[in-house]
Design an enzyme around this catalytic site. Structure first.
Site, PDB file in Angstrom:
ATOM      1  N   ASP A  29      33.818  32.378  36.351  1.00 32.87           N
ATOM      2  CA  ASP A  29      34.746  32.696  37.126  1.00 32.87           C
ATOM      3  C   ASP A  29      36.060  32.808  36.411  1.00 32.87           C
ATOM      4  O   ASP A  29      36.298  31.778  35.726  1.00 32.87           O
ATOM      5  CB  ASP A  29      34.782  31.477  38.122  1.00 32.87           C
ATOM      6  CG  ASP A  29      35.608  31.676  39.502  1.00 32.87           C
ATOM      7  OD1 ASP A  29      36.206  32.744  39.619  1.00 32.87           O
ATOM      8  OD2 ASP A  29      36.248  30.680  39.781  1.00 32.87           O
ATOM      9  N   GLU A  74      40.166  42.025  38.576  1.00 29.03           N
ATOM     10  CA  GLU A  74      40.860  41.698  39.497  1.00 29.03           C
ATOM     11  C   GLU A  74      42.156  42.645  39.532  1.00 29.03           C
ATOM     12  O   GLU A  74      42.683  42.697  38.414  1.00 29.03           O
ATOM     13  CB  GLU A  74      41.003  40.445  39.534  1.00 29.03           C
ATOM     14  CG  GLU A  74      42.199  39.882  40.518  1.00 29.03           C
ATOM     15  CD  GLU A  74      42.384  38.446  40.940  1.00 29.03           C
ATOM     16  OE1 GLU A  74      41.492  37.750  40.459  1.00 29.03           O
ATOM     17  OE2 GLU A  74      43.190  37.999  41.575  1.00 29.03           O
ATOM     18  N   ASN A  84      34.409  33.961  47.385  1.00 25.27           N
ATOM     19  CA  ASN A  84      34.527  32.583  46.626  1.00 25.27           C
ATOM     20  C   ASN A  84      34.892  31.462  47.267  1.00 25.27           C
ATOM     21  O   ASN A  84      35.893  31.641  47.998  1.00 25.27           O
ATOM     22  CB  ASN A  84      35.488  32.901  45.448  1.00 25.27           C
ATOM     23  CG  ASN A  84      34.975  33.860  44.196  1.00 25.27           C
ATOM     24  OD1 ASN A  84      33.812  34.441  44.710  1.00 25.27           O
ATOM     25  ND2 ASN A  84      35.516  34.003  43.200  1.00 25.27           N
ATOM     26  N   SER A 102      37.978  29.363  50.802  1.00 30.22           N
ATOM     27  CA  SER A 102      37.859  28.419  51.254  1.00 30.22           C
ATOM     28  C   SER A 102      38.554  28.141  52.982  1.00 30.22           C
ATOM     29  O   SER A 102      39.719  28.734  52.907  1.00 30.22           O
ATOM     30  CB  SER A 102      38.207  27.075  50.733  1.00 30.22           C
ATOM     31  OG  SER A 102      37.292  27.009  49.767  1.00 30.22           O
ATOM     32  N   HIS A 135      38.588  36.107  46.627  1.00 31.00           N
ATOM     33  CA  HIS A 135      38.826  34.788  45.784  1.00 31.00           C
ATOM     34  C   HIS A 135      39.314  33.935  46.949  1.00 31.00           C
ATOM     35  O   HIS A 135      39.833  34.436  47.985  1.00 31.00           O
ATOM     36  CB  HIS A 135      39.525  34.870  44.749  1.00 31.00           C
ATOM     37  CG  HIS A 135      38.703  35.274  43.367  1.00 31.00           C
ATOM     38  ND1 HIS A 135      38.523  34.464  42.535  1.00 31.00           N
ATOM     39  CD2 HIS A 135      38.065  36.495  43.143  1.00 31.00           C
ATOM     40  CE1 HIS A 135      37.849  35.230  41.607  1.00 31.00           C
ATOM     41  NE2 HIS A 135      37.687  36.406  42.110  1.00 31.00           N
ATOM     42  N   SER A 185      36.849  24.938  46.819  1.00 31.04           N
ATOM     43  CA  SER A 185      37.760  23.914  47.518  1.00 31.04           C
ATOM     44  C   SER A 185      36.929  23.268  48.797  1.00 31.04           C
ATOM     45  O   SER A 185      37.040  22.000  48.736  1.00 31.04           O
ATOM     46  CB  SER A 185      38.937  24.333  48.014  1.00 31.04           C
ATOM     47  OG  SER A 185      40.089  24.702  46.783  1.00 31.04           O
TER      48      SER A 185
END
Ligand code: G3H
Ligand code: 13P
Ligand code: ZN
Length: 323
Positions: A85, A137, A266, A226, A223, A269
């Site tokens: 990552d 990215e 992704n 969370s 990304h 957290s």
């Protein structure tokens, strides 16, 4: 395995593969248990910070162990990717490729456009010799983590994605459409108060759809996804923690994104929050406990519950193993 077939099926099937970060054995165990129980493919990812914390050799062998463990739990053909990552250099990516990773991310998103392309292409050229897939990215996410930091985000420019993906040869593309890293993704001022709950601004689905039009069927990665569950934040704060204004991405929006070409989501957290909440609760309720197994067991259970919830109710990758 690498991500190629996994992503093809996910894009066609309108679901996303979970990419969960791990730094500890308990996280690895919880990820494998959740993936096996739900019959889901899974990406286990390791950041540079995780390698610094736990040691690269140990993490890589934990991932090897994860495959054996999944089989032991009754999954005959587990689909597990070991992914780097936020790789920030060719050397780091090469080290992971040389040491058994099946997928790497080269994150040149903070570099000028041409430099990002040159670095990503160098990693792709090396990785593809070993059938290792590469995520690159374009666009910058806001957020401050150990190894990832940017003060503000810059959405991905749809007009650049064809040129970028063609010239780099990357296998998937991480984009910036309003997600960000960490547990504090938005300030309360950026949110609207609806029935006593702070609702953050929606993700830029218009940009996502424009990107999909430019690159039909191309695997897109989100990304910073969370959701920062209030329940975990409240537990942490109830048992001595102090997390203020922790706000994440609403799960309905991730569910929506998973139906599109977004095929990797992704989450790190939320695992940290689930682990910390369970440990704080356990220690507050059992002040005499000092054996780590006593508090790491509920922590592992709580992470497993969270992973299962994401797989089944948010990403939709349950039951999607090829065999
Ligand atoms: O996107 C970043 C991941 O959450 C990894 O965070 O660099 O603190 O391990 P880390
Ligand atoms: P979160 O901080 O939202 O979990 O994002 C994790 C991530 O993007 C890992 O690369
Ligand atoms: Zn990230």
């Amino acid at each position: 395995m690498n991500t190629r077939e996994m992503f093809k099926r996910a894009v066609a099937g309108g679901y996303a593969i979970p990419a969960f970060n791990f730094n500890t054995m308990e996280q690895m165990q919880a990820i494998v248990m959740a993936a096996v129980e739900t019959k889901s493919p899974v990406i286990m990812q390791v950041s540079k910070g995780a390698r610094n914390y736990a040691n690269g050799t140990i993490l890589r062998n934990l991932a090897k162990g994860a495959v054996e463990y999944a089989k032991e739990l009754g999954c005959e053909h587990p689909e597990i990717v070991l992914h780097l990552d936020h790789g920030d250099s060719f050397e780091l990516c090469k080290d992971c490729i040389d040491n058994g990773f099946s997928s790497v991310m080269i994150d040149g998103s903070s570099l000028p456009y041409e430099e990002n392309i040159a670095l990503a292409k160098k990693v792709v050229d090396y990785a593809h010799q070993f059938d290792v897939t590469v995520e690159a990215e374009l666009g910058v996410l806001a957020g401050v983590e150990d190894e990832v930091s940017a003060a503000e985000s810059h959405y991905t420019k749809p007009e650049e994605v064809i040129d970028f993906s063609t010239r780099t040869g990357c296998d998937s593309l991480a984009i910036s459409i309003g997600t960000s890293h960490g547990a504090h993704k938005f300030t309360p001022e950026q949110c609207t108060l609806v029935n006593g709950v702070l609702v953050p601004p929606p993700l830029a689905f218009d940009i996502l759809h424009e990107i999909e039009k430019k690159l039909p069927g191309f695997p897109i990665v989100l990304h910073g996804s969370s959701s920062v569950p209030m329940e975990e934040v409240n537990t942490i704060n109830k048992y001595g923690g102090h997390l203020e204004a922790a706000i994440g991405i609403p799960e309905e929006q991730l569910r929506e994104a998973a139906k599109s070409a977004v095929c990797k989501i992704n989450i790190d957290s939320d695992s940290r929050l689930a682990m910390t909440a369970a440990i704080r609760k356990h220690l507050a309720e059992h002040p005499g406990d000092f054996d780590p197994r006593q508090y790491l067991k509920p922590a592992r259970e709580n992470m497993k519950k969270m992973y299962i919830h994401k797989i089944v109710n948010v990403l939709g990758s349950d039951g999607k193993l090829a065999q």
